[in-house]
Scaffold this motif. Sequence first.
Motif, PDB file in Angstrom:
ATOM      1  N   GLY A   1      87.982   6.980  57.786  1.00 38.10           N
ATOM      2  CA  GLY A   1      87.318   5.823  58.371  1.00 38.10           C
ATOM      3  C   GLY A   1      88.105   4.544  58.164  1.00 38.10           C
ATOM      4  N   THR A   2      87.504   3.438  58.587  1.00 42.19           N
ATOM      5  CA  THR A   2      88.218   2.166  58.520  1.00 42.19           C
ATOM      6  C   THR A   2      87.391   1.020  57.957  1.00 42.19           C
ATOM      7  OG1 THR A   2      87.560   1.580  60.788  1.00 42.19           O
ATOM      8  CG2 THR A   2      89.656   2.763  60.516  1.00 42.19           C
ATOM      9  N   GLN A   3      86.070   1.187  57.815  1.00 42.74           N
ATOM     10  CA  GLN A   3      85.277   0.044  57.407  1.00 42.74           C
ATOM     11  C   GLN A   3      83.954   0.443  56.755  1.00 42.74           C
ATOM     12  OE1 GLN A   3      84.551  -2.311  60.929  1.00 42.74           O
ATOM     13  NE2 GLN A   3      84.072  -0.523  62.152  1.00 42.74           N
ATOM     14  N   ILE A   4      83.316  -0.563  56.144  1.00 42.06           N
ATOM     15  CA  ILE A   4      82.001  -0.396  55.543  1.00 42.06           C
ATOM     16  C   ILE A   4      80.958  -0.930  56.519  1.00 42.06           C
ATOM     17  CG2 ILE A   4      80.500  -1.013  53.617  1.00 42.06           C
ATOM     18  CD1 ILE A   4      82.975  -1.356  51.902  1.00 42.06           C
ATOM     19  N   ILE A   5      79.900  -0.172  56.718  1.00 44.93           N
ATOM     20  CA  ILE A   5      78.839  -0.553  57.647  1.00 44.93           C
ATOM     21  C   ILE A   5      77.507  -0.548  56.912  1.00 44.93           C
ATOM     22  CG2 ILE A   5      77.601   0.094  59.763  1.00 44.93           C
ATOM     23  CD1 ILE A   5      80.218   1.396  60.709  1.00 44.93           C
ATOM     24  N   ALA A   6      76.685  -1.571  57.143  1.00 43.05           N
ATOM     25  CA  ALA A   6      75.327  -1.616  56.607  1.00 43.05           C
ATOM     26  C   ALA A   6      74.366  -1.290  57.736  1.00 43.05           C
ATOM     27  CB  ALA A   6      75.025  -2.992  56.028  1.00 43.05           C
ATOM     28  N   LEU A   7      73.657  -0.181  57.602  1.00 44.92           N
ATOM     29  CA  LEU A   7      72.687   0.270  58.603  1.00 44.92           C
ATOM     30  C   LEU A   7      71.280   0.038  58.065  1.00 44.92           C
ATOM     31  CD1 LEU A   7      72.030   1.891  61.268  1.00 44.92           C
ATOM     32  CD2 LEU A   7      72.015   3.930  59.813  1.00 44.92           C
ATOM     33  N   GLY A   8      70.439  -0.612  58.862  1.00 45.17           N
ATOM     34  CA  GLY A   8      69.091  -0.853  58.369  1.00 45.17           C
ATOM     35  C   GLY A   8      68.211  -1.564  59.367  1.00 45.17           C
TER      36      GLY A   8
ATOM     37  N   ILE B   1      82.324   3.876  54.485  1.00 45.00           N
ATOM     38  CA  ILE B   1      81.069   3.898  53.735  1.00 45.00           C
ATOM     39  C   ILE B   1      79.976   3.335  54.630  1.00 45.00           C
ATOM     40  CG2 ILE B   1      79.775   2.880  51.808  1.00 45.00           C
ATOM     41  CD1 ILE B   1      82.337   2.841  50.180  1.00 45.00           C
ATOM     42  N   VAL B   2      78.814   3.983  54.623  1.00 47.40           N
ATOM     43  CA  VAL B   2      77.653   3.454  55.329  1.00 47.40           C
ATOM     44  C   VAL B   2      76.543   3.238  54.307  1.00 47.40           C
ATOM     45  CG1 VAL B   2      75.974   3.761  57.184  1.00 47.40           C
ATOM     46  CG2 VAL B   2      78.292   4.684  57.431  1.00 47.40           C
ATOM     47  N   ILE B   3      76.097   2.001  54.182  1.00 50.37           N
ATOM     48  CA  ILE B   3      74.994   1.646  53.288  1.00 50.37           C
ATOM     49  C   ILE B   3      73.711   1.703  54.113  1.00 50.37           C
ATOM     50  CG2 ILE B   3      74.056  -0.092  51.727  1.00 50.37           C
ATOM     51  CD1 ILE B   3      76.925  -1.275  51.570  1.00 50.37           C
ATOM     52  N   VAL B   4      72.838   2.645  53.787  1.00 49.04           N
ATOM     53  CA  VAL B   4      71.635   2.885  54.582  1.00 49.04           C
ATOM     54  C   VAL B   4      70.413   2.354  53.842  1.00 49.04           C
ATOM     55  CG1 VAL B   4      70.186   4.627  55.693  1.00 49.04           C
ATOM     56  CG2 VAL B   4      72.679   4.944  55.599  1.00 49.04           C
ATOM     57  N   GLY B   5      69.801   1.314  54.417  1.00 50.96           N
ATOM     58  CA  GLY B   5      68.570   0.753  53.879  1.00 50.96           C
ATOM     59  C   GLY B   5      67.514   0.776  54.964  1.00 50.96           C
ATOM     60  N   ILE B   6      66.797   1.858  55.079  1.00 49.57           N
ATOM     61  CA  ILE B   6      65.865   2.057  56.194  1.00 49.57           C
ATOM     62  C   ILE B   6      64.617   2.778  55.680  1.00 49.57           C
ATOM     63  CG2 ILE B   6      66.760   4.299  56.920  1.00 49.57           C
ATOM     64  CD1 ILE B   6      65.924   1.471  59.373  1.00 49.57           C
ATOM     65  N   GLY B   7      63.501   2.546  56.347  1.00 45.54           N
ATOM     66  CA  GLY B   7      62.266   3.233  55.964  1.00 45.54           C
ATOM     67  C   GLY B   7      61.081   2.305  55.808  1.00 45.54           C
ATOM     68  N   GLY B   8      61.330   1.004  55.703  1.00 46.95           N
ATOM     69  CA  GLY B   8      60.239   0.057  55.524  1.00 46.95           C
ATOM     70  C   GLY B   8      59.242   0.066  56.665  1.00 46.95           C
ATOM     71  N   ASN B   9      59.744   0.169  57.878  1.00 45.99           N
ATOM     72  CA  ASN B   9      58.840   0.171  59.030  1.00 45.99           C
ATOM     73  C   ASN B   9      58.118   1.510  59.178  1.00 45.99           C
ATOM     74  OD1 ASN B   9      59.246  -2.541  60.080  1.00 45.99           O
ATOM     75  ND2 ASN B   9      61.336  -1.878  60.506  1.00 45.99           N
ATOM     76  N   ASP B  10      58.732   2.590  58.710  1.00 45.81           N
ATOM     77  CA  ASP B  10      58.006   3.863  58.639  1.00 45.81           C
ATOM     78  C   ASP B  10      56.826   3.717  57.677  1.00 45.81           C
ATOM     79  OD1 ASP B  10      60.774   4.395  59.500  1.00 45.81           O
ATOM     80  OD2 ASP B  10      60.205   6.505  59.419  1.00 45.81           O
ATOM     81  N   PHE B  11      57.101   3.067  56.549  1.00 42.56           N
ATOM     82  CA  PHE B  11      56.087   2.859  55.523  1.00 42.56           C
ATOM     83  C   PHE B  11      54.935   2.006  56.058  1.00 42.56           C
ATOM     84  CE2 PHE B  11      54.737   0.331  51.724  1.00 42.56           C
ATOM     85  CZ  PHE B  11      54.225   1.362  50.966  1.00 42.56           C
TER      86      PHE B  11
ATOM     87  N   VAL C   1      75.670   5.715  51.270  1.00 41.91           N
ATOM     88  CA  VAL C   1      74.978   5.074  50.160  1.00 41.91           C
ATOM     89  C   VAL C   1      73.542   4.827  50.593  1.00 41.91           C
ATOM     90  CG1 VAL C   1      74.825   3.024  48.702  1.00 41.91           C
ATOM     91  CG2 VAL C   1      77.069   3.975  49.286  1.00 41.91           C
ATOM     92  N   LEU C   2      72.576   5.392  49.881  1.00 43.12           N
ATOM     93  CA  LEU C   2      71.162   5.186  50.179  1.00 43.12           C
ATOM     94  C   LEU C   2      70.579   4.142  49.231  1.00 43.12           C
ATOM     95  CD1 LEU C   2      69.775   8.805  50.769  1.00 43.12           C
ATOM     96  CD2 LEU C   2      70.089   7.010  52.478  1.00 43.12           C
ATOM     97  N   LEU C   3      69.832   3.201  49.788  1.00 45.71           N
ATOM     98  CA  LEU C   3      69.164   2.192  48.982  1.00 45.71           C
ATOM     99  C   LEU C   3      67.708   2.577  48.776  1.00 45.71           C
ATOM    100  CD1 LEU C   3      70.508  -1.112  50.609  1.00 45.71           C
ATOM    101  CD2 LEU C   3      71.523   0.267  48.769  1.00 45.71           C
ATOM    102  N   GLY C   4      67.278   2.650  47.516  1.00 40.29           N
ATOM    103  CA  GLY C   4      65.867   2.826  47.214  1.00 40.29           C
ATOM    104  C   GLY C   4      65.182   1.482  47.340  1.00 40.29           C
TER     105      GLY C   4
END
Length: 230
Positions: A38-45, A100-110, A138-141
């Motif tokens: 890969g080439t970069q860090i991405i924040a998905l959320g 690297i992908v930093i995944v911070g998702i789930g709040g709207n499911d909650f 990378v998963l964020l709690g």
Amino acid sequence: MKHRRWYWFFSMLFASFFAVTSCASQPETVKNLKAGAGTQIIALGDSITAGYGVAQTEAYPSVLSRQLGIPIVNRGVSGDTTAMALSRLQKDVISAQPWIVIVGIGGNDFLGRIPKTETEQNLRQIVTTIQQQKAIVVLLGMNLSLPELGLARDEYNELVQRVAKDTQAYLIPDVLKGIIDNPQYRQDDIIHPNAAGQKLLAVRVAQGLQPLLADATFPNALLQYRKSNE
């Protein structure tokens, strides 16, 4: 100037009241740690990653980028559920050649009371699809308990931990603890961090990332970037 910046950064890390590394994954167990692809860090959320209610420069991915001295692409979309993030994964993440992908998702499911089984299935697919590209996930709690909204128990915490363990993703737990449940660090709508909360979130993510970054194989594109900015 550069030395003062790093002194401030590490001071913030060690001054944080909430240690996130104690429950974080061990780097040596993380899938694709040494791939160097890969080439970069991405924040998905969702809106927290997107920086809802604050300036783009105050959203945690931007703050984190400045702290680490590494570019980070913000792919947060307000209102996203795990299903929505999965549907745009190819366009917004895979096509961007992530390292690297930093995944911070789930709040709207909650908040939307989406069944946990559906959320877990979507999150697993997000993680494994990214990992198939030899990228690190990378998963964020997120600590999604909001008593003011009648949601006193975070029923998704164990779900995220289980997905991280099963998929060999890197877990940084409890990143929102003391932020969205503290008026000092949240906006009036209760569910979004303010600028100070985003800054604290970035510090916690940076703290959690340090062991991973110390052991990971950097792709050539980022090695060259770091060298040119030394």
